[in-house]
Write an enzyme that holds these catalytic residues in place. Structure first.
Site, mmCIF file in Angstrom:
data_model
loop_
_atom_site.group_PDB
_atom_site.id
_atom_site.type_symbol
_atom_site.label_atom_id
_atom_site.label_comp_id
_atom_site.label_asym_id
_atom_site.label_seq_id
_atom_site.Cartn_x
_atom_site.Cartn_y
_atom_site.Cartn_z
ATOM 1 N N ARG A 2 0.837 -1.212 0.000
ATOM 2 C CA ARG A 2 0.000 0.000 0.000
ATOM 3 C C ARG A 2 0.867 1.255 0.000
ATOM 4 O O ARG A 2 0.440 2.307 -0.427
ATOM 5 C CB ARG A 2 -0.905 0.006 1.247
ATOM 6 N N ARG A 38 8.600 7.182 -3.717
ATOM 7 C CA ARG A 38 8.558 8.364 -4.592
ATOM 8 C C ARG A 38 9.967 8.735 -4.998
ATOM 9 O O ARG A 38 10.893 8.626 -4.194
ATOM 10 C CB ARG A 38 8.006 9.569 -3.838
ATOM 11 N N ARG A 69 -5.934 -8.483 12.868
ATOM 12 C CA ARG A 69 -5.248 -7.822 13.966
ATOM 13 C C ARG A 69 -6.134 -6.714 14.510
ATOM 14 O O ARG A 69 -6.995 -6.182 13.807
ATOM 15 C CB ARG A 69 -3.878 -7.308 13.554
ATOM 16 N N ARG A 80 1.919 4.452 16.421
ATOM 17 C CA ARG A 80 1.773 5.768 15.809
ATOM 18 C C ARG A 80 0.977 6.708 16.704
ATOM 19 O O ARG A 80 0.196 6.266 17.550
ATOM 20 C CB ARG A 80 1.162 5.700 14.404
ATOM 21 N N GLU A 116 -1.743 4.832 19.210
ATOM 22 C CA GLU A 116 -2.278 3.536 18.769
ATOM 23 C C GLU A 116 -1.299 2.417 19.094
ATOM 24 O O GLU A 116 -0.103 2.523 18.806
ATOM 25 C CB GLU A 116 -2.509 3.548 17.258
ATOM 26 N N TYR A 123 -7.946 -5.272 2.840
ATOM 27 C CA TYR A 123 -8.035 -3.916 3.362
ATOM 28 C C TYR A 123 -8.371 -2.931 2.242
ATOM 29 O O TYR A 123 -7.647 -2.858 1.258
ATOM 30 C CB TYR A 123 -6.685 -3.557 3.988
ATOM 31 N N ASP A 138 -9.682 1.208 1.379
ATOM 32 C CA ASP A 138 -9.980 2.560 1.859
ATOM 33 C C ASP A 138 -11.448 2.869 1.574
ATOM 34 O O ASP A 138 -12.081 2.208 0.750
ATOM 35 C CB ASP A 138 -9.152 3.585 1.080
HETATM 36 N N1 UDP Z 1 4.225 0.422 6.866
HETATM 37 C C1 UDP Z 1 5.506 0.399 7.416
HETATM 38 N N2 UDP Z 1 6.063 1.575 7.817
HETATM 39 C C2 UDP Z 1 5.427 2.776 7.732
HETATM 40 C C3 UDP Z 1 4.132 2.795 7.179
HETATM 41 C C4 UDP Z 1 3.561 1.599 6.769
HETATM 42 O O1 UDP Z 1 6.106 -0.653 7.538
HETATM 43 O O2 UDP Z 1 5.991 3.807 8.136
HETATM 44 C C5 UDP Z 1 3.622 -0.866 6.421
HETATM 45 C C6 UDP Z 1 2.831 -1.543 7.513
HETATM 46 O O3 UDP Z 1 3.007 -2.934 7.420
HETATM 47 C C7 UDP Z 1 1.395 -1.156 7.200
HETATM 48 C C8 UDP Z 1 1.396 -1.095 5.685
HETATM 49 O O4 UDP Z 1 2.714 -0.625 5.351
HETATM 50 O O5 UDP Z 1 0.475 -2.105 7.656
HETATM 51 C C9 UDP Z 1 0.343 -0.207 5.094
HETATM 52 O O6 UDP Z 1 0.395 1.083 5.688
HETATM 53 P P1 UDP Z 1 -0.837 2.068 5.678
HETATM 54 O O7 UDP Z 1 -0.385 3.418 6.111
HETATM 55 O O8 UDP Z 1 -1.530 1.952 4.378
HETATM 56 O O9 UDP Z 1 -1.749 1.460 6.811
HETATM 57 P P2 UDP Z 1 -3.057 2.140 7.456
HETATM 58 O O10 UDP Z 1 -2.616 3.328 8.205
HETATM 59 O O11 UDP Z 1 -3.959 2.493 6.318
HETATM 60 O O12 UDP Z 1 -3.556 1.088 8.340
#
Ligand code: UDP
Length: 362
Positions: A173, A177, A249, A279, A299, A344, A346
């Site tokens: 996901r 960039r 999860r 986070r 979280e 998953y 959005d």
């Molecule tokens: N992920 C990661 N580091 C980051 C952000 C995301 O390893 O800094 C991985 C993590 O496994 C996560 C996945 O990328 O479940 C998808 O992130 P996303 O931000 O899409 O998750 P959301 O916040 O939508 O649950």
């Protein structure tokens, strides 16, 4: 029959389906939900400090699909918002997705354009052709070192599973960039509903053909009162777990109000290190509230509890396929949203899915 359709779940899948069936097909709909509110996991409310917060974690609306945006615009005004996320590694904040700025800051480089950045990343990535899991995919995208710093531990921390055990599209996901665009998404439409998701959801459900019953299990609704079903919950629960339980999860959230204008510089800070939380979200930065204080949410990953994220391990996908085969045999039952597909999505993707399929049911 009192209703043409029963809709199980008042999240954005159920709500969008309800509205389309009521409007486009002019059919009578009953929407039920186990919880005591609508809007599913996107549910938001104004807290005691006057700040609009998301009860189940940050939900950021983004889509490239004009149809999705136009459809939802019937029920809300919008607040312009472009999401930004950083990862705090050894005390410094780095933009996620990894981009030119992340690399320059981390390695004191002086990359100045996308071409140079791509060249740098090409030199550190292993170029695995057909990634079979999230580790392979991230190694191909960002290479061993960045993967280790920002993805490997973080993913293990939140999923209780090494990325090598997770399907590619879990970490997939997050893109990479080559330029200095520090936004989390690049979609054409990036807005938040100006009065929140709950208000938008309530408006979608306000229709002469729609009734809503909260704190109600769809299995408890008398089958003689409806003819077709739209189901938006987990697929294993629909089939009473006959093949076993699909892994999910969960999350635990702690809200805190701080008596200062802002708590952190970004809407979301990810913590890939030893901190117990993974986070912190600062809601004022997302929902634009004005207040002397600020509300944040820490979280934490949780193995058990309410089922939030389908855990797409390779084994779980095998189990899911058994349920999928059973589901394909059903008549008069439609599946919508993320849970029935153990995937998953959005909000934008969920609404797009409903717009594609509803209006032409079998
Ligand atoms: N992920 C990661 N580091 C980051 C952000 C995301 O390893 O800094 C991985 C993590 O496994 C996560 C996945 O990328 O479940 C998808 O992130 P996303 O931000 O899409 O998750 P959301 O916040 O939508 O649950």
């Amino acid at each position: 029959m009192k209703y043409d359709y029963l809709i199980a779940g008042a999240g954005f899948a159920g709500i969008t389906a309800a509205r389309l069936i009521a409007d486009v097909l002019n059919k009578r709909v009953l929407v039920v939900d186990l919880r005591n509110h609508v809007a599913g996991n996107a549910y938001d409310y104004t807290d005691d400090n006057g700040i609009l917060v998301h009860k189940y974690g940050p939900h950021i609306f983004h889509t490239n699909d004009e149809k999705v945006f136009n459809f939802l615009s019937q029920f809300t005004g919008w607040y312009k918002y472009e999401h930004k996320v950083v990862s705090r590694y050894e005390g410094s904040d780095y933009p996620i997705p990894v981009n030119m700025v992340t690399l320059n800051k981390l390695y004191s480089l002086n990359l100045t354009n996308a071409e140079e950045t791509k060249k740098y990343l090409d030199s550190v990535t292993s170029g695995i052709g057909n990634p079979k899991n999230s580790e392979d995919l991230m190694l191909a995208r960002v290479g061993r070192e960045l993967y280790g710093k920002f993805f490997e531990r973080f993913t293990e921390k939140i999923w209780f599973e090494h990325p090598s055990k997770l399907a590619p599209n879990v970490c997939g996901r997050i893109n990479v960039r080559f330029d200095d665009d520090c936004r989390y998404f690049t979609d054409k439409y990036q807005f938040m509903p100006d009065k929140g998701y709950t208000k938008m959801a309530e408006k979608m459900l306000t229709h002469k053909n729609i009734d809503v019953e909260l704190e109600t299990d769809f299995k408890a609704v008398n089958k003689n009162t409806y003819s077709k079903l739209v189901y938006t919950g987990p697929i294993d629960s629909f089939f009473d777990y006959i093949h076993g339980k699909l892994p999910y999860r969960s999350i635990e959230m702690i809200f805190e109000n701080h008596k200062e204008e802002f708590y952190q510089n970004y809407a979301v800070v990810n913590f890939p290190g030893d901190e117990p939380y993974y986070r912190i979200t600062e809601y004022k930065r997302i929902t634009g509230g004005k207040s002397d204080s600020t509300t944040i949410c820490k979280e934490f990953a949780a193995r058990d509890g309410e089922r939030f994220y389908p855990k797409r391990t390779i084994d779980a996908l095998e189990l899911f396929n058994k349920y999928k085969k059973d589901a394909e045999k059903l008549k008069g039952v439609f599946f919508a949203g993320m849970h029935p597909y153990f995937q998953y999505y959005d909000i934008g993707q969920v609404v797009a899915q409903c717009l594609r399929s509803i209006g032409k049911p079998a």
